[in-house]
Design an enzyme around this catalytic site. Structure first.
Site, PDB file in Angstrom:
ATOM      1  CB  THR A  41      -2.262   3.259  -3.729  1.00 28.96           C
ATOM      2  OG1 THR A  41      -2.828   4.327  -2.991  1.00 28.96           O
ATOM      3  CG2 THR A  41      -1.989   3.742  -5.147  1.00 28.96           C
TER       4      THR A  41
ATOM      5  NE  ARG B 232      -6.261   9.289  -0.395  1.00 24.51           N
ATOM      6  CZ  ARG B 232      -6.658   8.547   0.625  1.00 24.51           C
ATOM      7  NH1 ARG B 232      -6.110   8.728   1.825  1.00 24.51           N
ATOM      8  NH2 ARG B 232      -7.576   7.620   0.475  1.00 24.51           N
TER       9      ARG B 232
ATOM     10  CG  ASP C  56      -1.949   1.081   1.218  1.00 29.72           C
ATOM     11  OD1 ASP C  56      -2.206   1.619   0.125  1.00 29.72           O
ATOM     12  OD2 ASP C  56      -2.490   1.408   2.283  1.00 29.72           O
TER      13      ASP C  56
ATOM     14  CG  ASN D  37     -13.477  -5.128   2.164  1.00 27.15           C
ATOM     15  OD1 ASN D  37     -14.178  -5.975   2.689  1.00 27.15           O
ATOM     16  ND2 ASN D  37     -13.923  -3.932   1.851  1.00 27.15           N
TER      17      ASN D  37
ATOM     18  CD  GLU E  34     -12.822  10.794   7.998  1.00 27.06           C
ATOM     19  OE1 GLU E  34     -12.856  10.558   9.214  1.00 27.06           O
ATOM     20  OE2 GLU E  34     -13.769  10.550   7.216  1.00 27.06           O
TER      21      GLU E  34
END
Length: 1069
Positions: free
Chosen positions: A649, A587, A383, A736, A486
């Site tokens: 990613t 990002r 990742d 997941n 966040e």
């Protein structure tokens, strides 16, 4: 860790706390539970208070699960082929009344079992402590900061946060629950998840299954998020009462195969009994338990047992099966010579020490087989966020189509919204130069907010579609809790005085949360429904991946003239602006919102697709997550080691490519590659998933970067690597990710990831750092190397002893009975003193200088490579030849050749020459065995030049032998102890069957010099051979820069297809 405290359930009431509350927790409001447990609802417990409570209440565990079991460890020391051969040798010795040999073998058995027991007991304790490190963790708020702590350290009064995939650490009274569902089948037997309600209060006698305001220990979070206060831990939890049932062991008895009607024929019962017995014997001998390497070595022990029996028969046959004590003792000696008694013990110690070293390098081993697998890894799928990058995001750009671009200046305090200049330009990102924002003057937030409804609408989404907490503590320090993405967005909104906490908390909050749709890796969006208290108007606020959000929007504000319909041209323009931000390594996320007139009814599902449709596009935010300083060197180190790194990613391809280029996963000059290669190197998940398996296999290279990656894409990537015969490691932290972690050859969980992901992993990174993966691979290779070294050392000596004794059959005395060149006690001395202890030292050896400059290991062949097998034979034969030559020189050249009579049994004047020859042979064998351990520190480089870059041309070997002090003192001890064994009366002639020597030491010294010359010559021959192999394969050393060497096979302009390596890639002469 807390101390063990005797806990009793006498008088305990279901639903109560460790220290009883005024009523069961589910019968109290959460504010009362917070008060009664003396918990701070915002900052949690202090570290000091948590430690006090841990001492008061004890560890949060369900009781002792057995732990380290000395009885089983002791049984394992006896129940293996090595010890059984020794016991057999002892029995035979006593049977023929050879009391000294039998007694020595008995002492060796006792010593071997004792040392093995102590060492394995310590190793098991080490492994037990490491397992506790990889046990489930909890996210607790302490001292106002979110910390990940072991579940065992959770105490009553802890403020705990839970999210999808977490295992609930204790019984928790919920304070806040958003779409929060838990799987409580373990406790209630109910297969459907339970939807929780933090505001509900129930009667005292409500059953566990109906306590919807409580999250139960050991349940798994299947959906949503929650926050609550711990009221019960350990056996006081609901699951504590059935802990015994959870610890039941499965049966080892094979089931009988039955017909559909339940009947079975007699042969099926016999088959089941036979298989059960075979399992028991296999378990007893260790051939079907442990890691693949442990099983392989246990089978090797059985093979050597068989060879020992064959050798003993050969000895008997060479002496016409005469039932004579001397012949039988010779057979016993030959059989014992084939047994590497310490093999399994040394392996166990080496692996335990390796796992301990890995913890020091921020890696927890959950599965011992991964230690063997790490050295064979050819590809790493990693990742980006938090692994290759720092995971400390800062919002750098915000684009609002109707206004322009807002920029944040440099800050060294990512949580402090008051640091960093606010700048504005009316230009969109696509029209800005890289440093254009630096030329703008900074503006106070009040000025930027003045009469700016578009910015206000943007801030509402950014602040409220966000679960992060930003606040100042009592010392006016800014603290943050939540997801790094966040947090960065929340810090940005706080710069404009739009901190979420001031709008949603308090007795009369301005905004009330009605529902939440958490981020989903399939839809790649997160949405919330809020109601504004002043107007009673409900709003939908959405954030997520730009490509997904723009297709959920039908309106956009491009100026002050009102909304405009979103067209494909507008979407294309948004994507261009996104790519402009992504090209800076940012990002990028999109924000959208709309008013909503629906009704939220608790317990009823809302159609998410209708919520996240017909939205108004509000803008983009660009977040910068700088790469870790150690990522680029770590990626480079991987490439030197023949390991390909792939970045998988969820980010945009532009962002992912920029970071991948920065850390070296992608070549810096992509223009030198063919278009088919560049297209394959960077793909999106949708592009990759559209390809069939045949199309993927036809790609010139598997993608080095997959952007917008979904969980299923990771599984397909692992499968594609396996089809190319690659050995793949995969990182993951979410629920997941579990399928891909299981599918990978080595699953790598993140320390901050979900418990479900960690349970599916083979190793866990404590610090989530990509460089720690390299540490793990290096440790895996080091351990593999060291295991090879001590196996080679052990078996080379076994081969040498066996050849000495088998060839020594030609030495026959007056009775035509063979006289052994080395006695049984000498054989045992070599095995236990000059072999076992140095072998442990070899297990502790540091990594070779070129360990990360070699290609990955081949697990199919394992530790028994062609080179190792050749080394075993060559070193064994060379040692045997020198020892037999020294025996012959003393006996026949400088002696009278008289083999005497009964020289295998006792000393007499006629046996003097034999005993002196035997002592010379024993001294040679002892020294060769000891010095071979030093030679095997590096199996290819010269003993005098093990460090290729050292400038100490004549003294480096002194540094090398002193570096591993355990090995140094083991060899010194073996070297010194030979003298009392040779010269102390009774011990020498009665026990060891040899005599002290004098001039014979000249033969020993000359033989030792020849031993060194022979080993050095063999190593030199190997190096010459390997260089020739390299030359035939087209290996070039230092011919081009490293990046070109690594990507050369894909260069469209390359003039040669030959492989290039560093000067130091191959071992130097």
């Amino acid at each position: 860790m807390g101390k063990k405290i005797e806990q009793s359930l006498d008088g305990h009431v279901s639903g109560q706390a460790n220290s009883p509350l005024s009523r069961p927790a589910h019968a109290l409001s959460f504010t009362h539970v917070v008060e009664e447990t003396k918990c701070d609802g915002e900052d949690g417990l202090t570290t000091a208070e948590a430690q006090t409570r841990l001492l008061q209440y004890g560890n949060n565990e369900l009781g002792d699960e057995g732990g380290v079991q000395p009885g089983k460890i002791l049984l394992r020391q006896v129940a293996n082929a090595m010890t059984l051969v020794l016991i057999l040798g002892m029995a035979v010795s006593f049977a023929i009344r050879s009391w000294i040999e039998g007694g020595v073998v008995a002492a060796i058995i006792f010593l071997n079992i004792s040392v093995g027991f102590v060492q394995e007991f310590n190793a098991e304790k080490t492994m037990a402590s490491l397992r506790s490190l990889s046990s489930p963790t909890a996210t607790a708020v302490r001292d106002g900061k979110t910390e990940t702590i072991p579940t065992i350290d959770v105490v009553p009064g802890d403020l705990v946060e839970m999210k999808t995939g977490d295992t609930i650490p204790a019984d928790i009274r919920l304070i806040e629950a958003v779409n929060f569902e838990t799987d409580e089948a373990l406790l209630t037997g109910e297969s459907l998840p339970a939807l929780k309600d933090a505001d509900a209060v129930f009667e005292d006698d409500t059953g566990p299954g109906d306590r919807l305001n409580v999250a139960f220990s050991s349940a798994t979070v299947t959906k949503g998020r929650a926050r609550g206060v711990v009221f019960a831990t350990g056996i006081y939890t609901e699951i504590g009462s059935i802990a015994a049932a959870l610890r039941q062991k499965g049966s080892r008895v094979r089931e009988v195969k039955r017909k559909p009607d339940g009947t079975a024929k007699p042969h099926r019962y016999a088959q089941a009994w036979g298989l059960t017995a075979a399992d028991a014997v296999g378990h007893f001998l260790g051939v079907n338990v442990g890691t693949p390497l442990q099983k392989k070595l246990s089978r090797l022990a059985l093979l050597l047992f068989g060879i020992a029996v064959v050798c003993a028969i050969i000895v008997m046959a060479a002496n016409r099966f005469v039932n004579d004590q001397e012949v039988i003792i010779y057979a016993v000696a030959t059989g014992l010579s084939m047994i590497p008694a310490s093999l399994i013990v040394v392996l166990t110690i080496t692996m335990a020490a390796g796992t301990k070293r890995m913890v020091e390098r921020h890696v927890i081993v959950r599965n011992l087989k991964s230690l063997e697998a790490l050295g064979a890894v050819t590809d790493i799928c990693s990742d980006k966020t938090g692994t290759l990058t720092q995971g400390k995001m800062v919002a750098k750009k915000a684009w609002i189509p109707a206004k322009g671009t807002y920029s944040i200046g440099t800050t060294d305090a990512p949580f402090n919204p008051t640091v960093g200049a606010l700048k504005f330009t009316p230009k969109p990102p696509k029209s800005m130069t890289i440093h254009e924002a630096d030329d703008e003057k900074s503006s106070p937030y009040e000025e930027l907010l003045n009469s700016n409804m578009h910015l206000l609408d943007y801030l509402r989404v950014a602040s409220l579609a966000n679960l992060a907490h930003i606040h100042q503590d009592q010392n006016n320090e800014w603290k943050a809790r939540g997801d790094p993405t966040e947090i960065a967005i929340q810090v940005f909104t706080s710069r404009f005085n739009w901190n979420r906490l001031q709008y949603v908390q308090g007795d009369n909050p301005k905004w009330k949360s009605l529902a939440e749709f958490p981020f989903d890796s399939d839809v790649k969006k997160m949405s919330v429904i809020f109601e504004e208290a002043e107007t009673a108007q409900k709003y939908i606020f959405t954030k997520g991946a730009v490509e997904r959000v723009i297709y959920s929007c039908n309106q956009i504000f491009l100026g002050e003239d009102g909304p405009t319909e979103v067209t494909d041209e507008i979407r294309e323009d948004i994507l261009k602006n996104m790519e402009a931000l992504a090209s800076l390594g940012l990002r990028v996320l999109a924000f959208a919102s709309k008013t909503w007139e629906g009704t939220v009814i608790k317990g009823e599902d809302i159609d998410r697709s209708t919520i996240e449709s017909n939205l108004v596009f509000r803008g983009l935010v660009g977040l910068y997550d700088p790469p870790r300083a150690e990522s680029a060197p770590a990626v480079r180190q991987c490439q030197r080691a023949g390991i390909q790194v792939h970045m998988l990613t969820g980010d945009h391809p532009g962002t992912a490519s920029a970071i991948a280029g920065e850390v070296g996963i992608l070549p810096s000059n992509m223009t030198t590659l063919g278009k088919d290669v560049t297209d394959a190197m960077v793909m999106t998940a949708s592009q990759f998933d559209k390809l069939s398996e045949d199309e993927i296999d036809a790609l010139p290279i598997l993608p080095l970067v997959i952007a917008r990656c979904a969980p299923n894409t990771k599984v397909r990537m692992i499968d594609a690597l396996h089809r190319r015969k690659a050995f793949a490691a995969m990182t993951g932290d979410g629920v997941n990710d579990s399928p891909s972690l299981k599918r990978a050859d080595v699953g790598i969980g993140m320390g901050t990831g979900s418990d479900v992901a960690k349970d599916a992993s083979d190793i866990v990174l404590i610090d989530d750092n990509f460089a720690s993966i390299i540490n793990a691979i290096e440790e895996g290779r080091r351990m593999f190397d060291n295991i090879q070294k001590f196996i080679l050392h052990l078996l080379a000596q076994n081969v040498a002893q066996a050849f000495i004794l088998l060839i020594g059959l030609v030495f026959k005395d007056e009775s035509r009975l063979s006289v052994f060149p080395i006695s049984p006690v000498e054989v045992m001395w070599i095995i236990m003193v000059t072999s076992s202890v140095p072998d442990m030292g070899l297990g502790f050896e540091i990594a070779a200088p070129d360990i990360m400059k070699r290609p990955p290991q081949d697990l199919k062949r394992g530790v028994f490579s062609i080179e190792v097998l050749l080394d075993i034979v060559v070193y064994g034969l060379w040692i045997a030849a020198l020892c037999l030559t020294s025996f012959t020189l003393v006996l026949n050249v400088f002696g009278n050749g008289d083999l005497g009579q009964n020289c295998n049994d006792r000393y007499s004047a006629s046996c003097d020459t034999v005993f002196r020859a035997r002592a010379t042979c024993f001294a040679c064998l002892t020294w060769f065995s000891l010095f071979l351990a030093w030679q095997l520190v590096d199996t290819r480089r010269s003993f005098f030049r093990m460090q290729p870059n050292s400038t100490k041309y004549f003294t480096q070997w002194i540094t090398d032998v002193w570096r591993n002090k355990f090995l140094f003192w083991a060899i010194v001890a073996g070297f010194v102890t030979i003298f009392p064994v040779l010269y102390i009366p009774v011990i020498n002639d009665t026990v060891f069957k040899h005599k002290g020597i004098s001039w014979e030491w000249a033969i020993v010294f000359i033989a030792t010099i020849l031993f060194f010359l022979g080993v050095e010559a063999w190593k030199w021959a190997k190096r010459v051979y390997l260089r020739r192999i390299d030359k035939k394969a087209g290996v070039r050393r230092g011919s081009v820069d490293f990046e070109q060497r690594h990507f050369e096979r894909y260069l469209s302009t390359a003039v040669s297809t030959a492989v290039s390596t560093d000067d130091e890639l191959q071992r130097k002469v």
